[in-house]
Design an enzyme around this catalytic site. Structure first.
Site, short mmCIF file in Angstrom:
data_model
loop_
_atom_site.label_atom_id
_atom_site.label_comp_id
_atom_site.label_asym_id
_atom_site.label_seq_id
_atom_site.Cartn_x
_atom_site.Cartn_y
_atom_site.Cartn_z
N LEU A 111 0.87 -1.17 0.00
CA LEU A 111 0.00 0.00 0.00
C LEU A 111 0.91 1.23 0.00
O LEU A 111 1.94 1.25 0.68
CB LEU A 111 -0.91 0.02 1.23
CG LEU A 111 -2.10 -0.94 1.23
CD1 LEU A 111 -2.81 -0.90 2.58
CD2 LEU A 111 -3.08 -0.61 0.11
N ASP A 112 0.53 2.24 -0.76
CA ASP A 112 1.32 3.46 -0.84
C ASP A 112 1.44 4.14 0.52
O ASP A 112 0.65 3.88 1.43
CB ASP A 112 0.70 4.45 -1.83
CG ASP A 112 0.70 3.91 -3.26
OD1 ASP A 112 1.54 3.06 -3.57
OD2 ASP A 112 -0.17 4.34 -4.04
N LEU A 113 2.38 5.06 0.61
CA LEU A 113 2.60 5.83 1.84
C LEU A 113 1.30 6.44 2.36
O LEU A 113 1.00 6.35 3.55
CB LEU A 113 3.61 6.95 1.55
CG LEU A 113 3.85 7.97 2.67
CD1 LEU A 113 4.56 7.33 3.85
CD2 LEU A 113 4.64 9.16 2.13
N SER A 115 -1.82 5.59 1.53
CA SER A 115 -2.97 4.68 1.48
C SER A 115 -3.12 3.98 2.82
O SER A 115 -2.14 3.79 3.56
CB SER A 115 -2.80 3.66 0.36
OG SER A 115 -2.75 4.30 -0.90
#
Length: 254
Positions: A111-113, A115
């Site tokens: 998961l992105d930073l 997200s």
């Protein structure tokens, strides 16, 4: 005879370390190239090196104890953490926030930073890679808050797939849940998530993503987990939900 000799030699070190939860095989091969892996005190030069039960393996001079029972956890990733073991920018990572006594784990996908939401964690790198494969057909579902004018016809059109700046994206199921002024909540589902896929698709539709929360990954829901909470998935549940040829609940061979 070839199989018997392979059995006598043990497992390839990249496979052994992946099953020990160190990282994926691809990342381990990179670690070997960076000379971070040692076997019995000597730097490992090639990922085809074999490991037996009597060998001592270390990564970054930390002894790795070898494969244990396959385990899987649901984790509610908060905003502001990166899904990596080592961040060159020094940002806080998911793995730094694990509770004391937690074995070394890897994530199933990322998961992105910025997200949030469900992140599956496992002590078996080979299982992580297996569960990431699009061939599993597992749906990843998200709640997405966007700013801008939502065109429901365009949302429905995503089900046919799309191409953005030369990158092809597979079918995406997207629906408008609610709208208040210029802000709206969407439910977005996909089976193969490329890097920052949802954000890039939304930008192409003139929508800015202000919040992105993964609510399920395949058969596993985020449920009532609060940000930062972690819960192990029972072995009996894993047996019914993950591919049948994965050994669950017995000690994996070192």
């Amino acid at each position: 005879m070839v199989n018997e000799k392979t059995e006598d030699r043990g497992d390839r070190i990249a496979k052994w370390l992946a099953r020990s939860g160190v990282a994926s095989r691809r990342d381990i091969e990179r670690m070997i190239a960076e000379r971070r892996v040692k076997l019995n005190g000597a730097v490992v030069e090639h990922p085809a090196t074999f490991v037996t039960a009597t060998d001592a393996v270390s990564v970054d001079d930390k002894l790795i104890h070898g494969p244990e029972h396959t385990r899987l956890w649901r984790y509610h990733k908060p905003d502001g953490l990166v899904t990596t073991h080592r961040d060159p920018e020094g940002r806080p990572t998911v793995f730094e926030k694990m509770p004391e006594g937690m074995p070394r784990v890897v994530s199933v996908g990322r998961l992105d930073l910025n997200s949030e939401g469900l992140l599956l964690l496992t002590n078996d790198g080979a299982l992580a890679r297996r569960l990431e494969l699009p061939s599993n057909g597992w749906l990843r579902r998200y709640r997405v808050r966007v700013f801008g004018a939502v065109n429901e016809r365009e949302l429905a059109g995503l089900a046919k797939g799309c191409s953005i700046e030369g990158v092809k994206y597979g079918p995406i199921e997207a629906a408008l849940d609610s709208r208040k002024g210029d802000n709206a909540w969407l439910t977005v589902s996909l089976r193969e998530g490329k890097n920052r896929e949802i954000r890039r698709v939304m930008v192409a539709m003139n929508l800015h993503v202000s919040r992105l929360i993964r609510t399920s990954y395949g058969p596993f829901p985020l449920g009532e987990l609060k940000p930062g909470e972690l819960e192990e998935i029972p072995a009996k549940v894993m047996r019914t939900q993950i591919p049948r040829d994965v050994d669950i609940g017995s000690k994996r061979r070192a």
